[in-house]
Write a protein that holds these residues in place. Sequence first.
Motif, PDB file in Angstrom:
ATOM      1  N   ALA A  74       0.834  -1.214   0.000  1.00  0.00           N
ATOM      2  CA  ALA A  74       0.000   0.000   0.000  1.00  0.00           C
ATOM      3  C   ALA A  74       0.864   1.259   0.000  1.00  0.00           C
ATOM      4  O   ALA A  74       0.556   2.230  -0.698  1.00  0.00           O
ATOM      5  CB  ALA A  74      -0.939  -0.010   1.205  1.00  0.00           C
ATOM      6  N   ALA A  75       1.942   1.243   0.763  1.00  0.00           N
ATOM      7  CA  ALA A  75       2.838   2.406   0.796  1.00  0.00           C
ATOM      8  C   ALA A  75       3.497   2.608  -0.567  1.00  0.00           C
ATOM      9  O   ALA A  75       3.611   3.742  -1.047  1.00  0.00           O
ATOM     10  CB  ALA A  75       3.900   2.234   1.885  1.00  0.00           C
ATOM     11  N   ARG A  76       3.915   1.534  -1.199  1.00  0.00           N
ATOM     12  CA  ARG A  76       4.542   1.639  -2.514  1.00  0.00           C
ATOM     13  C   ARG A  76       3.553   2.154  -3.561  1.00  0.00           C
ATOM     14  O   ARG A  76       3.930   2.953  -4.422  1.00  0.00           O
ATOM     15  CB  ARG A  76       5.124   0.292  -2.936  1.00  0.00           C
ATOM     16  N   ASP A  77       2.317   1.708  -3.467  1.00  0.00           N
ATOM     17  CA  ASP A  77       1.282   2.242  -4.368  1.00  0.00           C
ATOM     18  C   ASP A  77       1.196   3.758  -4.229  1.00  0.00           C
ATOM     19  O   ASP A  77       1.163   4.491  -5.215  1.00  0.00           O
ATOM     20  CB  ASP A  77      -0.095   1.647  -4.046  1.00  0.00           C
ATOM     21  N   ARG A  78       1.177   4.220  -2.983  1.00  0.00           N
ATOM     22  CA  ARG A  78       1.043   5.655  -2.730  1.00  0.00           C
ATOM     23  C   ARG A  78       2.269   6.441  -3.166  1.00  0.00           C
ATOM     24  O   ARG A  78       2.149   7.578  -3.625  1.00  0.00           O
ATOM     25  CB  ARG A  78       0.757   5.904  -1.245  1.00  0.00           C
ATOM     26  N   VAL A  79       3.459   5.870  -3.023  1.00  0.00           N
ATOM     27  CA  VAL A  79       4.678   6.557  -3.480  1.00  0.00           C
ATOM     28  C   VAL A  79       4.591   6.799  -4.982  1.00  0.00           C
ATOM     29  O   VAL A  79       4.850   7.912  -5.454  1.00  0.00           O
ATOM     30  CB  VAL A  79       5.959   5.774  -3.103  1.00  0.00           C
ATOM     31  N   ALA A  80       4.215   5.783  -5.740  1.00  0.00           N
ATOM     32  CA  ALA A  80       4.122   5.945  -7.191  1.00  0.00           C
ATOM     33  C   ALA A  80       3.031   6.949  -7.563  1.00  0.00           C
ATOM     34  O   ALA A  80       3.263   7.842  -8.395  1.00  0.00           O
ATOM     35  CB  ALA A  80       3.857   4.597  -7.857  1.00  0.00           C
ATOM     36  N   LEU A  81       1.876   6.836  -6.956  1.00  0.00           N
ATOM     37  CA  LEU A  81       0.786   7.776  -7.252  1.00  0.00           C
ATOM     38  C   LEU A  81       1.160   9.203  -6.860  1.00  0.00           C
ATOM     39  O   LEU A  81       0.881  10.154  -7.593  1.00  0.00           O
ATOM     40  CB  LEU A  81      -0.490   7.353  -6.522  1.00  0.00           C
ATOM     41  N   GLN A 140      -2.023  12.917   5.919  1.00  0.00           N
ATOM     42  CA  GLN A 140      -0.911  12.222   6.559  1.00  0.00           C
ATOM     43  C   GLN A 140      -1.407  10.864   7.039  1.00  0.00           C
ATOM     44  O   GLN A 140      -1.769  10.691   8.191  1.00  0.00           O
ATOM     45  CB  GLN A 140      -0.345  13.068   7.688  1.00  0.00           C
ATOM     46  N   ASP A 141      -1.433   9.927   6.118  1.00  0.00           N
ATOM     47  CA  ASP A 141      -1.962   8.595   6.356  1.00  0.00           C
ATOM     48  C   ASP A 141      -0.961   7.772   7.179  1.00  0.00           C
ATOM     49  O   ASP A 141       0.114   7.429   6.686  1.00  0.00           O
ATOM     50  CB  ASP A 141      -2.238   7.927   5.015  1.00  0.00           C
ATOM     51  N   PRO A 142      -1.310   7.432   8.417  1.00  0.00           N
ATOM     52  CA  PRO A 142      -0.380   6.660   9.249  1.00  0.00           C
ATOM     53  C   PRO A 142      -0.083   5.276   8.685  1.00  0.00           C
ATOM     54  O   PRO A 142       0.986   4.721   8.941  1.00  0.00           O
ATOM     55  CB  PRO A 142      -1.073   6.574  10.610  1.00  0.00           C
ATOM     56  N   ASP A 143      -0.996   4.711   7.900  1.00  0.00           N
ATOM     57  CA  ASP A 143      -0.736   3.401   7.302  1.00  0.00           C
ATOM     58  C   ASP A 143       0.410   3.467   6.288  1.00  0.00           C
ATOM     59  O   ASP A 143       1.178   2.518   6.158  1.00  0.00           O
ATOM     60  CB  ASP A 143      -1.993   2.859   6.615  1.00  0.00           C
TER      61      ASP A 143
END
Length: 162
Positions: A74-81, A140-143
């Motif tokens: 999920a974090a990697r998805d958000r980094v790319a987006l 600021q999504d803690p997940d």
Amino acid sequence: MIDALARLRREDVPALELLFLQGVMAWVFSEENPGSDYNRSHASYLAGALFTGLDDAGNTSLSASPPETAKISAARDRVALGANALASYGEAGLDMLLEQRVLPAMVGELERCVGNQTQQGACTWTYALFAVAMGEGHDQDPDVVEGLIESFDAWSALLSQL
């Protein structure tokens, strides 16, 4: 730099993580790290390591990478987006990332972790990738933070075995 943000694909994020981790840790354990009294020039070096990672991620093949948990994914998805979203704003997106987020926070994290280079590396690495993941927003999504911390720990464990 905008092109590097725009080119980042989800499948490139593990390579970005590793390349950026290598750049950060090389600096925090080097003679170039003054140990205190940090300023924008120190943060700029680390930001340069981030952009080197962004620029080279798509051309880097990994021989090994840590297992990807749900939080890391999920974090990697958000980094790319987030990278792609920042790029869509051009210079304003780059300014938001660097001037408003990464540079001030890196100085703060370096100062907060004086005397502990491993912690300096972990905190600056995590925060910079989190700043990218936020994109143009302010959520600021803690997940996402938890996923990035998990990823840092997983890379550290994998690299310690090599």
